[in-house]
Design a protein around this motif. Structure first.
Motif, PDB file in Angstrom:
ATOM      1  N   ASP A 287      18.020   3.053  18.772  1.00 34.81           N
ATOM      2  CA  ASP A 287      17.960   3.687  19.587  1.00 34.81           C
ATOM      3  C   ASP A 287      19.558   3.678  19.039  1.00 34.81           C
ATOM      4  O   ASP A 287      20.371   4.897  18.853  1.00 34.81           O
ATOM      5  CB  ASP A 287      17.873   2.872  21.063  1.00 34.81           C
TER       6      ASP A 287
ATOM      7  N   ASN B 183      26.435  11.808  18.681  1.00 38.09           N
ATOM      8  CA  ASN B 183      27.592  11.983  18.109  1.00 38.09           C
ATOM      9  C   ASN B 183      28.276  12.445  17.400  1.00 38.09           C
ATOM     10  O   ASN B 183      29.076  13.253  17.355  1.00 38.09           O
ATOM     11  CB  ASN B 183      27.820  10.478  18.298  1.00 38.09           C
TER      12      ASN B 183
ATOM     13  N   HIS C  24      28.469   8.829  30.626  1.00 46.76           N
ATOM     14  CA  HIS C  24      27.940  10.058  29.845  1.00 46.76           C
ATOM     15  C   HIS C  24      26.665  11.111  30.719  1.00 46.76           C
ATOM     16  O   HIS C  24      27.653  12.287  30.848  1.00 46.76           O
ATOM     17  CB  HIS C  24      26.915   8.949  28.893  1.00 46.76           C
TER      18      HIS C  24
ATOM     19  N   ALA D  61      24.778   2.583  22.411  1.00 50.38           N
ATOM     20  CA  ALA D  61      24.393   2.057  20.705  1.00 50.38           C
ATOM     21  C   ALA D  61      24.579  -0.107  20.626  1.00 50.38           C
ATOM     22  O   ALA D  61      23.477  -0.040  19.895  1.00 50.38           O
ATOM     23  CB  ALA D  61      24.701   3.228  19.901  1.00 50.38           C
TER      24      ALA D  61
ATOM     25  N   ALA E  21      21.162   7.517  18.697  1.00 47.02           N
ATOM     26  CA  ALA E  21      23.320   7.371  19.209  1.00 47.02           C
ATOM     27  C   ALA E  21      23.931   8.630  18.537  1.00 47.02           C
ATOM     28  O   ALA E  21      24.947   9.353  18.657  1.00 47.02           O
ATOM     29  CB  ALA E  21      23.622   6.035  20.004  1.00 47.02           C
TER      30      ALA E  21
ATOM     31  N   SER F  80      18.890  11.395  20.526  1.00 42.90           N
ATOM     32  CA  SER F  80      19.089  10.618  21.561  1.00 42.90           C
ATOM     33  C   SER F  80      18.237   9.871  22.190  1.00 42.90           C
ATOM     34  O   SER F  80      18.180   9.063  23.266  1.00 42.90           O
ATOM     35  CB  SER F  80      20.607  10.116  21.823  1.00 42.90           C
TER      36      SER F  80
ATOM     37  N   THR G 251      16.168   6.659  22.611  1.00 40.78           N
ATOM     38  CA  THR G 251      16.277   5.964  25.035  1.00 40.78           C
ATOM     39  C   THR G 251      15.388   6.021  25.520  1.00 40.78           C
ATOM     40  O   THR G 251      14.675   4.910  26.123  1.00 40.78           O
ATOM     41  CB  THR G 251      17.669   6.916  25.560  1.00 40.78           C
TER      42      THR G 251
ATOM     43  N   ASP H 238      27.985   7.356  24.854  1.00 39.19           N
ATOM     44  CA  ASP H 238      26.677   7.084  23.565  1.00 39.19           C
ATOM     45  C   ASP H 238      26.866   5.671  22.908  1.00 39.19           C
ATOM     46  O   ASP H 238      25.653   4.720  22.061  1.00 39.19           O
ATOM     47  CB  ASP H 238      25.925   7.493  23.619  1.00 39.19           C
ATOM     48  N   SER H 239      28.089   5.289  22.040  1.00 44.17           N
ATOM     49  CA  SER H 239      28.140   4.788  21.495  1.00 44.17           C
ATOM     50  C   SER H 239      28.401   3.099  21.655  1.00 44.17           C
ATOM     51  O   SER H 239      27.912   2.070  21.353  1.00 44.17           O
ATOM     52  CB  SER H 239      29.590   4.842  20.560  1.00 44.17           C
TER      53      SER H 239
END
Length: 414
Positions: free
Chosen positions: A181, A189, A126, A92, A185, A28, A32, A88-89
């Motif tokens: 990216d 997860n 996050h 994304a 993510a 991640s 990023t 995080d979702s």
């Protein structure tokens, strides 16, 4: 099979839990870093304006700064693992939206700003959720060491992010970088699903009320005066230093007159320095007080900034070396500062406390960004490097003088 996350002195258990989480976070953070550098370079290349870059930075900071204290209340209520997954979702999802836009055409600058704002809002959930979970995993006497590991893993992921990002960007498009990216993510997860967080339950003597909880978080934060003082010093540091995160590529382009690969080299060397500094911090974590590390870091960072503001156009290699040194000293501020907070407050209050501390620093950042853009366009990027370095050195010296005899309480109880 899940790994129980609870305070324990069993080295195997808590280290295994960290390994599981950090494995996903590497992907991640890597993607990023690719996106962040690619967007900055895209704006640098297409606009050649420091004002555009500082506006982008401002938009990236403001949601986290303004929403942080309110988000902290929610973090102490919600399941921290689920919060991290949803945040995080969301990042994304909006990376996917911007990626598709770039794939089929060129979005407006306003749309890019909008996506940056949404990503910043999700990050505001996050990052503190993750930091607030760390004391539930690691023993108290290992928090500074864990902070060193975290800085090292973050640096390892970001060391190749700029170079990989500019390579993919140059070979394809910014849209493809953004789509990667999304994949990062999803991997992060997935790894979180294998870990169980034992969310602390706050002791509430009356029906919980949002603003009462917010007030309690603030009252808890200001009880530990050393943390408050260092947070204010960190805010001054943010005013001076945070604009440089947006101006590093501009320094490479405008002062040294070099292209994207040179800019990515500077970012990569900075991250290698952070990785080396994180490793050194993890080894030397218990040798000195946290405030000693913090003061040393500020003085050293400031000195490298001053030197960067004085070198000539033909001294790009010297700038690369200074970037490495700057990166190497950064973990000695970030890691001990967060470990100090994690050690000083009860776990059920950490969501609010970390969000408040983060907001104080982030609210200071726009001041620097608003000042930096016009001043850099008028006087040059080196001017900001030099004077920001002077401010950071003085802040570090203040820390040394102010906390010469500091004895920070291990834990604050209600």
């Amino acid at each position: 099979m899940t790994t129980e996350l609870q305070p324990t002195t069993n080295a195997t258990n808590w280290k295994k839990a960290f390994a599981t989480i950090f494995t996903g976070q590497i992907f991640s953070i890597l993607t990023t870093a690719m996106v962040q550098f690619s967007i900055i370079w895209h704006l640098t290349e297409t606009t050649e304006s420091a004002v555009v870059l500082t506006i982008a930075g401002l938009i990236g900071f403001l949601p986290q700064a303004l929403l942080g204290p309110f988000i902290g209340v929610l973090l102490d209520r919600w399941n921290r693992k689920l919060t991290m997954i949803i945040a995080d979702s969301s990042i994304a999802l909006f990376s996917l939206a911007l990626g598709l836009y770039y794939y089929f055409g060129e979005p407006s600058l306003a749309f890019v700003y909008l996506i940056l704002m949404v990503r910043s809002t999700a990050s505001a959930f996050h990052a503190p959720a993750f930091q607030a979970a760390i004391p539930l995993i690691a023993p108290e006497d290992q928090l500074t060491r864990v902070a060193g590991w975290q800085q090292m893993i973050f640096s390892f992921s970001t060391v190749i992010g700029p170079a990989l990002g500019i390579a993919v960007y140059s070979a394809t498009s910014l849209g493809v970088v953004l789509l990667l990216d999304v994949a990062g993510a999803l991997i992060a997860n997935l790894m979180l699903l294998f870990v169980k967080f034992n969310q602390p339950k706050p002791e509430v003597k009356q029906q919980p009320h949002f603003f009462n909880e917010l007030k309690l978080g603030w009252q808890t934060f200001i009880q530990v005066k050393p943390v408050v003082t260092i947070t204010l010093a960190a805010a001054i540091f943010s005013v001076a230093f945070m604009p440089l995160a947006m101006l590093f590529p501009f320094m490479t382009l405008s002062h040294f007159e070099r292209g994207g690969y040179s800019a990515s080299l500077v970012e990569a060397v900075f991250s290698i320095g952070m990785m080396a500094g994180g490793l050194l911090l993890s080894v030397a974590a218990s040798r000195w007080k946290d405030v000693t590390y913090i003061g040393f870091s500020l003085v050293a960072i400031g000195a490298t900034c001053v030197a960067s503001g004085l070198i000539g156009k033909d001294a790009f290699i010297a700038f690369v070396v200074l970037s490495f040194l700057m990166g190497a000293t950064a973990p000695f501020f970030n890691g001990p500062y967060m470990a100090m907070i994690q050690r000083a407050y009860e776990p059920e209050m950490l969501g609010r406390v970390i969000s408040i501390a983060t907001s104080v620093m982030l609210l200071a950042s726009p001041v620097g960004l608003l000042m930096a853009g016009p001043l850099v366009d008028k006087y040059g990027v080196q001017m900001w490097f030099f004077w920001s370095g002077i401010v950071v050195v003085l802040t570090g010296l203040f820390i040394f003088v102010q906390f010469k005899r500091l004895q920070l309480p291990e834990t604050v109880t209600e």
